[in-house]
Design a protein around this motif. Sequence first.
Motif, PDB file in Angstrom:
ATOM      1  N   THR A   1       0.829  -1.210   0.000  1.00 19.62           N
ATOM      2  CA  THR A   1       0.000   0.000   0.000  1.00 19.62           C
ATOM      3  C   THR A   1       0.859   1.255   0.000  1.00 19.62           C
ATOM      4  OG1 THR A   1      -1.753  -1.161   1.221  1.00 19.62           O
ATOM      5  CG2 THR A   1      -1.809   1.246   1.254  1.00 19.62           C
ATOM      6  N   LEU A   2       1.841   1.298   0.890  1.00 19.47           N
ATOM      7  CA  LEU A   2       2.702   2.478   0.962  1.00 19.47           C
ATOM      8  C   LEU A   2       3.500   2.665  -0.326  1.00 19.47           C
ATOM      9  CD1 LEU A   2       4.043   2.265   4.639  1.00 19.47           C
ATOM     10  CD2 LEU A   2       2.238   3.732   3.748  1.00 19.47           C
ATOM     11  N   ASP A   3       4.027   1.561  -0.875  1.00 23.36           N
ATOM     12  CA  ASP A   3       4.791   1.656  -2.120  1.00 23.36           C
ATOM     13  C   ASP A   3       3.938   2.252  -3.245  1.00 23.36           C
ATOM     14  OD1 ASP A   3       6.996   0.558  -0.912  1.00 23.36           O
ATOM     15  OD2 ASP A   3       6.673  -1.469  -1.692  1.00 23.36           O
TER      16      ASP A   3
ATOM     17  N   ARG B   1       2.165   6.012  -7.174  1.00 18.33           N
ATOM     18  CA  ARG B   1       1.011   6.329  -8.013  1.00 18.33           C
ATOM     19  C   ARG B   1       0.100   7.409  -7.427  1.00 18.33           C
ATOM     20  NH1 ARG B   1      -1.499   0.476  -9.937  1.00 18.33           N
ATOM     21  NH2 ARG B   1       0.452  -0.475 -10.679  1.00 18.33           N
ATOM     22  N   GLY B   2       0.169   7.555  -6.103  1.00 22.52           N
ATOM     23  CA  GLY B   2      -0.764   8.438  -5.433  1.00 22.52           C
ATOM     24  C   GLY B   2      -1.944   7.652  -4.892  1.00 22.52           C
ATOM     25  N   VAL B   3      -2.569   8.164  -3.873  1.00 20.37           N
ATOM     26  CA  VAL B   3      -3.688   7.469  -3.223  1.00 20.37           C
ATOM     27  C   VAL B   3      -4.860   7.320  -4.185  1.00 20.37           C
ATOM     28  CG1 VAL B   3      -5.330   7.544  -1.299  1.00 20.37           C
ATOM     29  CG2 VAL B   3      -2.978   8.317  -0.947  1.00 20.37           C
ATOM     30  N   GLU B   4      -5.209   8.398  -4.871  1.00 19.60           N
ATOM     31  CA  GLU B   4      -6.390   8.403  -5.731  1.00 19.60           C
ATOM     32  C   GLU B   4      -6.268   7.433  -6.898  1.00 19.60           C
ATOM     33  OE1 GLU B   4      -4.720  11.036  -4.741  1.00 19.60           O
ATOM     34  OE2 GLU B   4      -6.140  12.038  -3.395  1.00 19.60           O
ATOM     35  N   HIS B   5      -5.044   7.187  -7.352  1.00 18.75           N
ATOM     36  CA  HIS B   5      -4.842   6.344  -8.530  1.00 18.75           C
ATOM     37  C   HIS B   5      -4.467   4.905  -8.162  1.00 18.75           C
ATOM     38  CE1 HIS B   5      -5.203   9.851 -11.068  1.00 18.75           C
ATOM     39  NE2 HIS B   5      -4.268  10.471 -10.371  1.00 18.75           N
ATOM     40  N   THR B   6      -4.610   4.546  -6.915  1.00 16.81           N
ATOM     41  CA  THR B   6      -4.336   3.190  -6.456  1.00 16.81           C
ATOM     42  C   THR B   6      -5.645   2.538  -6.013  1.00 16.81           C
ATOM     43  OG1 THR B   6      -2.110   3.769  -5.673  1.00 16.81           O
ATOM     44  CG2 THR B   6      -3.109   1.780  -4.757  1.00 16.81           C
ATOM     45  N   THR B   7      -5.897   1.325  -6.468  1.00 14.28           N
ATOM     46  CA  THR B   7      -7.105   0.608  -6.085  1.00 14.28           C
ATOM     47  C   THR B   7      -6.752  -0.538  -5.131  1.00 14.28           C
ATOM     48  OG1 THR B   7      -6.976  -1.010  -7.889  1.00 14.28           O
ATOM     49  CG2 THR B   7      -8.092   1.091  -8.351  1.00 14.28           C
ATOM     50  N   VAL B   8      -7.778  -1.060  -4.478  1.00 13.19           N
ATOM     51  CA  VAL B   8      -7.569  -2.225  -3.614  1.00 13.19           C
ATOM     52  C   VAL B   8      -7.064  -3.402  -4.446  1.00 13.19           C
ATOM     53  CG1 VAL B   8      -8.762  -3.963  -2.213  1.00 13.19           C
ATOM     54  CG2 VAL B   8      -9.220  -1.533  -1.842  1.00 13.19           C
ATOM     55  N   ALA B   9      -7.573  -3.535  -5.671  1.00 12.87           N
ATOM     56  CA  ALA B   9      -7.113  -4.613  -6.552  1.00 12.87           C
ATOM     57  C   ALA B   9      -5.617  -4.471  -6.860  1.00 12.87           C
ATOM     58  CB  ALA B   9      -7.927  -4.615  -7.848  1.00 12.87           C
TER      59      ALA B   9
END
Length: 217
Positions: free
Chosen positions: A31-33, A38-46
């Motif tokens: 998650t941190l990586d 990518r940024g929080v908004e552009h990272t999904t749980v998948a």
Amino acid sequence: MTPLFPTPDSPGLDLRERRRLETSAAIGDATLDLFETRGVEHTTVADIAAAAGISVRTFFRYFPSKEAAAVDGQPVFGPVMRDLLTSLTPEKPLLPQIEGAFHAVLVELEQYGGAVHRQLIRVRTLMLENGSLRAASLRYEDENDRALAAEIAARYPLPGGASEAWIAVHLATFTLRTAFDSWVQQVDDSDRETLADTHTRLVDARNALVAGSANAR
């Protein structure tokens, strides 16, 4: 004695607990990586699940959201607060007892250093930069604070009841959060003061501010 920050290598853990810690750590690291690249908004749980080598279903067995996976480093204070509830002394002021429990965790934290400090810095830096992460942390903190205040009010005689307990808990956690943020924002890591010293300095500053306001009246 249970370690403050248990890892898969901590002694006394059974295989099931080691695997749980390994999976939780893998999710947190992934998650941190991803948040940093990518940024929080552009990272999904998948995305996080794929990077950690698990299924989305497994992710949700550990964390309710991607934000929670990043900020879930601070529940370490939960067991300390449960211990505090059994040792509260009505003859002593409430706020210093709560802050003393927090401070004891920060002192013990200094024994870990290295990877634990770097993880704290990564998490708090992301929280300072991203509103959704900070909101997730504040929601978690608020829920815990209200539960703790209710338990304190039930055990500790206060004229203001739960409201007075809530004020004391909120003051303590606000000062603790400010100490974390101040510590993280120190530029020179080689000259970084300890978290415990930062906390002491800010508790003293807050107390002086309150005393000054009282004297001004």
